[in-house]
Design an enzyme around this catalytic site. Structure first.
Site, mmCIF file in Angstrom:
data_model
loop_
_atom_site.group_PDB
_atom_site.id
_atom_site.type_symbol
_atom_site.label_atom_id
_atom_site.label_comp_id
_atom_site.label_asym_id
_atom_site.label_seq_id
_atom_site.Cartn_x
_atom_site.Cartn_y
_atom_site.Cartn_z
ATOM 1 N N LYS A 1 0.813 -1.216 0.000
ATOM 2 C CA LYS A 1 0.000 0.000 0.000
ATOM 3 C C LYS A 1 0.850 1.271 0.000
ATOM 4 O O LYS A 1 0.343 2.337 -0.309
ATOM 5 C CB LYS A 1 -0.965 -0.013 1.194
ATOM 6 C CG LYS A 1 -2.055 -1.070 1.039
ATOM 7 C CD LYS A 1 -3.088 -0.997 2.148
ATOM 8 C CE LYS A 1 -4.212 -1.999 1.941
ATOM 9 N NZ LYS A 1 -3.804 -3.398 2.216
HETATM 10 C C1 LIG Z 1 -4.499 -4.532 1.581
HETATM 11 C C2 LIG Z 1 -3.743 -5.820 1.574
HETATM 12 C C3 LIG Z 1 -4.100 -6.910 0.731
HETATM 13 C C4 LIG Z 1 -5.318 -6.855 -0.162
HETATM 14 O O1 LIG Z 1 -5.125 -6.017 -1.265
HETATM 15 P P1 LIG Z 1 -6.381 -5.557 -2.166
HETATM 16 O O2 LIG Z 1 -5.829 -4.610 -3.145
HETATM 17 O O3 LIG Z 1 -7.360 -4.927 -1.211
HETATM 18 O O4 LIG Z 1 -6.944 -6.795 -2.790
HETATM 19 C C5 LIG Z 1 -3.318 -8.042 0.733
HETATM 20 N N1 LIG Z 1 -2.245 -8.146 1.538
HETATM 21 C C6 LIG Z 1 -1.872 -7.149 2.372
HETATM 22 C C7 LIG Z 1 -0.695 -7.352 3.253
HETATM 23 C C8 LIG Z 1 -2.596 -5.957 2.425
HETATM 24 O O5 LIG Z 1 -2.219 -4.978 3.265
#
Ligand SMILES: *Cc1c(COP(=O)(O)O)cnc(C)c1O
Length: 457
Positions: free
Chosen positions: A130
């Protein structure tokens, strides 16, 4: 060199002045509101008809780009992709600097076992993928604010752990923006908490005496409160924002370049541990821009709504189930509508491009353990779902890449218990843990929150 004709290293010419005349438009997946420009899509986040914004054109990249991609750096690749999305809206030099500042870390492809590679997305400041979207969005919003001479824009974000840290760190020190992170008191891990409560500067952590849902309700009420919006500029840094979602395609291209260098690029399968499906959708868009991907696998934990959709053609949201891979505990994935939109609601085409997979906590534990014992690689619980999906679904001759979405140390208690050892905490995480916690405690009633915000201006 004239102002509006520039030659890039690859000999492509840009004429930015002319391009400004037809800026990229963003439409809503609900198609009940007029198209908007990038700035509106970024500042609003969600369309007025509650749909998600999509770029009107997904521009295929030239064949010459893919022919030469193995000779380009991550920055060069990302700039090329970014200009396909944002090149009509932002001056080239500025877009280049936003991309460079966003990607001040690598996304390496690392071999794990036979034909299976990890695309490690955890080398950013908060050790999860993210960071890419949050850092890009912070800089893009900062640019719009400067351009309009705005000051005092307030970003509200509710978090159950990971989003708050990525957004707070992404916006740290960005002028003109103040971030309020709302999190449920006592319900995030100590490691997660220190990543957004120790920063200071333009970041305020609000410890809410309630649940994550209470935090989210406070943010929603704030956006709907006329008086508050009349007196403060409020915006959200939610993951559905196009400025967070589209930049996630950069690392799919970069992964391809790395595999091409080692002659492993053909029959490529990306496997994406998915919750709200933003990361996977960014990969689908990369494919539509010409990235040669054979197919995708969406790896889920027990929250298998998407798998059920693939199997039956019906989408039935469910209450979320708590699992070890908690960032994927989503019962109604927000980006599902983007996937439907990309393929014009055609279930058959969607099942040809994406396969589903689901596993329970026991399978996650077994996978973390057996992968470590047989390869030495330490998976995090989310990556474990992706790795297991490839072990079970990869066909001979295919090369599988799973997205390792977070560093295992972010889930240290879980991983230590599975591996019966204490895994190392990266220096970056230790720095956060040494900081001093600064947070303000608030109740879950909206009036108290509103009074607090108004007292801030
Ligand atoms: C947010 C997150 C996900 C999921 O990602 P999406 O784009 O919402 O499908 C998977 N793994 C981790 C560690 C995350 O922080």
């Amino acid at each position: 060199m004239s102002r509006n004709l520039r030659t890039s290293k690859e000999g492509i010419t840009f004429a930015p002045q002319k391009q400004y005349l037809n800026k990229m438009k963003y439409y809503s997946t609900n198609k009940q509101t007029p198209v908007v420009d990038l700035q509106t899509a970024v500042v609003k986040g969600l369309a007025a008809d509650k749909g998600l914004f999509m770029p009107e054109n997904i521009c295929p990249l030239p064949a010459s780009f893919f022919d030469n991609i193995e000779n380009l750096s991550f920055h060069e690749i990302a700039c090329e992709v970014a200009s396909a999305f944002f090149g009509e809206d932002i001056e080239k030099e500025i877009l280049v600097s936003i991309v460079k500042e966003t990607l001040n870390f690598d996304t390496p492809v690392v071999p794990v076992s036979n034909s299976i590679y990890a695309l490690e997305l955890f080398h950013g400041p908060t050790l999860a993928f993210k960071d890419v979207g949050a850092r890009f969005m912070a800089r893009l919003l900062g640019y719009f604010i400067r351009k309009q001479g705005l000051t005092d824009v307030n970003v509200l974000v509710a978090t159950s752990g990971d989003t708050g840290s990525a957004v707070a760190n992404g916006f740290l020190g960005v002028e003109g923006i103040h971030v309020y992170v709302l999190y449920p008191k006592g319900k995030v891990s100590a490691i997660q908490e220190c990543q957004f409560t120790t920063l200071g500067q333009n970041i305020t952590a609000l410890e809410i005496d309630g649940t994550f849902d209470d935090c989210q309700a406070l943010v929603k009420s704030a956006f709907m409160d006329g008086e508050l919006n009349g007196r403060m500029k409020l915006t959200s840094a939610n993951s559905i924002n196009v400025a967070r979602f589209l930049p996630q395609s950069f690392y799919y291209f970069h992964a391809y370049a790395q595999l091409k260098r080692i002659e492993k690029k053909s029959q490529l399968v990306f496997c994406v541990p998915s919750g709200n499906f933003g990361n996977l959708t960014a990969g689908l868009i990369a494919q539509q821009m010409g990235l040669p991907v054979k197919r995708f696998i969406a790896a889920n934990n027990k929250n298998d709504i998407f798998l059920q959709y693939l199997l039956t053609g019906f989408y039935k949201p469910q209450p979320s189930i708590q699992t070890l891979a908690n960032a994927m505990d989503v019962g109604d994935p927000s980006n599902f509508v983007r996937i439907l939109d990309l393929y014009h609601h055609n279930h058959e085409i969607i099942t040809q491009i994406i396969s589903g997979f689901s596993c329970d906590d026991e399978a996650i534990r077994n996978t973390v353990k057996s992968c470590y014992e047989s390869t030495g690689y330490i998976l995090d619980p989310h990556g474990a779902c992706g790795y297991l999906a490839l072990l079970e679904k990869l066909q001979p001759n295919e090369t599988g890449v799973f997205l390792e979405t977070a560093h295992p140390a972010k889930f240290k208690d879980t991983i230590d218990a599975i591996l019966q050892q204490s895994i190392e905490i990266p220096a970056k995480l230790q720095t956060f843990m040494r900081g001093t916690k600064q947070s303000l405690e608030l109740g879950k009633d909206f009036d108290g929150f509103k009074w607090f915000l108004l007292g801030e201006i």
